[in-house]
Design a protein around this motif. Structure first.
Motif, short mmCIF file in Angstrom:
data_model
loop_
_atom_site.label_atom_id
_atom_site.label_comp_id
_atom_site.label_asym_id
_atom_site.label_seq_id
_atom_site.Cartn_x
_atom_site.Cartn_y
_atom_site.Cartn_z
N UNK A 1 0.86 -1.19 0.00
CA UNK A 1 0.00 0.00 0.00
C UNK A 1 0.89 1.23 0.00
N UNK A 2 0.37 2.32 -0.51
CA UNK A 2 1.12 3.57 -0.53
C UNK A 2 0.14 4.73 -0.52
N UNK A 3 0.61 5.90 -0.11
CA UNK A 3 -0.28 7.05 -0.07
C UNK A 3 0.43 8.31 0.36
N UNK A 4 -0.35 9.35 0.56
CA UNK A 4 0.15 10.64 1.02
C UNK A 4 -0.79 11.15 2.10
N UNK A 5 -0.22 11.65 3.19
CA UNK A 5 -1.02 12.19 4.29
C UNK A 5 -0.80 13.70 4.39
N UNK A 6 -1.89 14.39 4.74
CA UNK A 6 -1.81 15.84 4.96
C UNK A 6 -2.46 16.16 6.29
N UNK B 1 -4.10 10.94 0.29
CA UNK B 1 -4.02 10.99 -1.17
C UNK B 1 -3.15 9.86 -1.70
N UNK B 2 -2.77 9.95 -2.96
CA UNK B 2 -1.98 8.92 -3.62
C UNK B 2 -0.50 9.21 -3.49
N UNK B 3 0.28 8.15 -3.31
CA UNK B 3 1.72 8.31 -3.22
C UNK B 3 2.25 8.88 -4.53
N UNK B 4 3.12 9.88 -4.42
CA UNK B 4 3.69 10.50 -5.61
C UNK B 4 3.00 11.76 -6.04
N UNK B 5 1.78 11.99 -5.55
CA UNK B 5 1.07 13.22 -5.89
C UNK B 5 1.74 14.41 -5.19
#
Length: 280
Positions: A82-87, A267-271
């Protein structure tokens, strides 16, 4: 990561999610914007833009961002990668650049690895190993910002100030230390955050060690920055008045707790995250 798990917290985040929804569902751009806005908790895109564009009274929003990537071996349930982006959004009482200088960001406790990507955005430069790790790094960064916001202190970055605090390197039981100074007076202190159980029988020894050297310690009524609940923060330095002033300031800091459920943007990893001020 499924796009249904993404919960944007900014207009830009909603627009990015809408692009993904449009591609996945073959819908119109307007319908995708409304769908993304509803996923973020708003009635439609107009409602979302109105709410997110309304300035907070007396507040300065700052966005903390980090990417994460879980390898197969890191998954306790043996699931897929799994991968993602946190804010994480933090409301400050004054602009970020007044809370911490851009060139000092990475020297602050729990801001290691972050950079000031823009005046309202702190970006972590490396990828966290799990989603939980990413969120804990953001919460630690928020606690560090709250400390600087309340006290006006900045992380020590000069050799001269490091030398002033060097004698404290021998403090019995010290752990998870960070060094800070007051830009208006150049007074310095060390924030020592050892595990409570590790020093509960050494407090008298520590006080005696400090007294012999003409140094002082304050244990403020505050959770601290590093591992709240397990570590006990102590302010250590040469000026008792300075320590008392800082102790009184941090006693007013509200705890930064772990949200449940996590209400901020995933969000999505790399965004690439584009903060509202950069977008403007």
């Amino acid at each position: 990561m499924l796009i249904t798990s993404i919960r944007p917290s900014t207009v830009d985040g909603i627009k990015q999610l809408a692009k993904k929804i449009k591609r996945e569902r073959s819908t119109t751009h307007t319908e995708a914007l409304d769908a993304a806005s509803r996923q973020a908790g708003y009635e439609n895109f107009v409602h979302a833009r109105r709410q997110l564009s309304t300035p907070q009274t007396g507040g300065y929003p700052v966005y903390l961002s980090i990417h994460w990537y879980e390898r197969l071996a890191d998954r306790p349930d043996g699931g897929t990668r799994r991968a993602g982006r946190e804010i994480l959004r933090v409301e400050l009482s004054r602009p970020l650049t007044e809370v911490v200088a851009k060139h000092r960001v990475a020297d602050a406790r729990s801001l290691e690895g972050f950079r000031m990507e823009y005046v309202d955005h702190l970006e972590h430069l490396t990828t966290a190993i799990t989603q939980d790790d990413a969120r804990e790094r953001l919460l630690g960064a928020a606690r560090s910002l709250r400390f600087m916001e309340a006290t006006g202190l900045q992380p020590v970055t000069t050799q001269k100030m490091r030398d002033l605090l060097r004698p404290l390197d021998e403090l019995p039981g010290r752990d998870h230390t960070s060094r800070w100074f007051d830009p208006t007076t150049d007074e310095v202190l060390m924030l020592d955050e050892p595990y409570f159980r590790a020093i509960e029988n050494r407090l008298a020894q520590r006080r005696q060690w400090l007294a012999v050297r003409g140094l002082h310690v304050e244990a403020p009524a505050w959770d601290g920055i590093y591992y709240p609940g397990e570590c006990t923060p102590h302010l250590v330095g040469a000026s008792a008045a300075f320590l008392e002033r800082v102790s009184a300031a941090v006693a007013k800091v509200a705890p930064v707790t772990v949200p449940n459920p996590w209400p901020h943007e995933t969000g999505l990893n790399g965004d690439d995250f584009v903060s509202p001020q950069r977008l403007a």
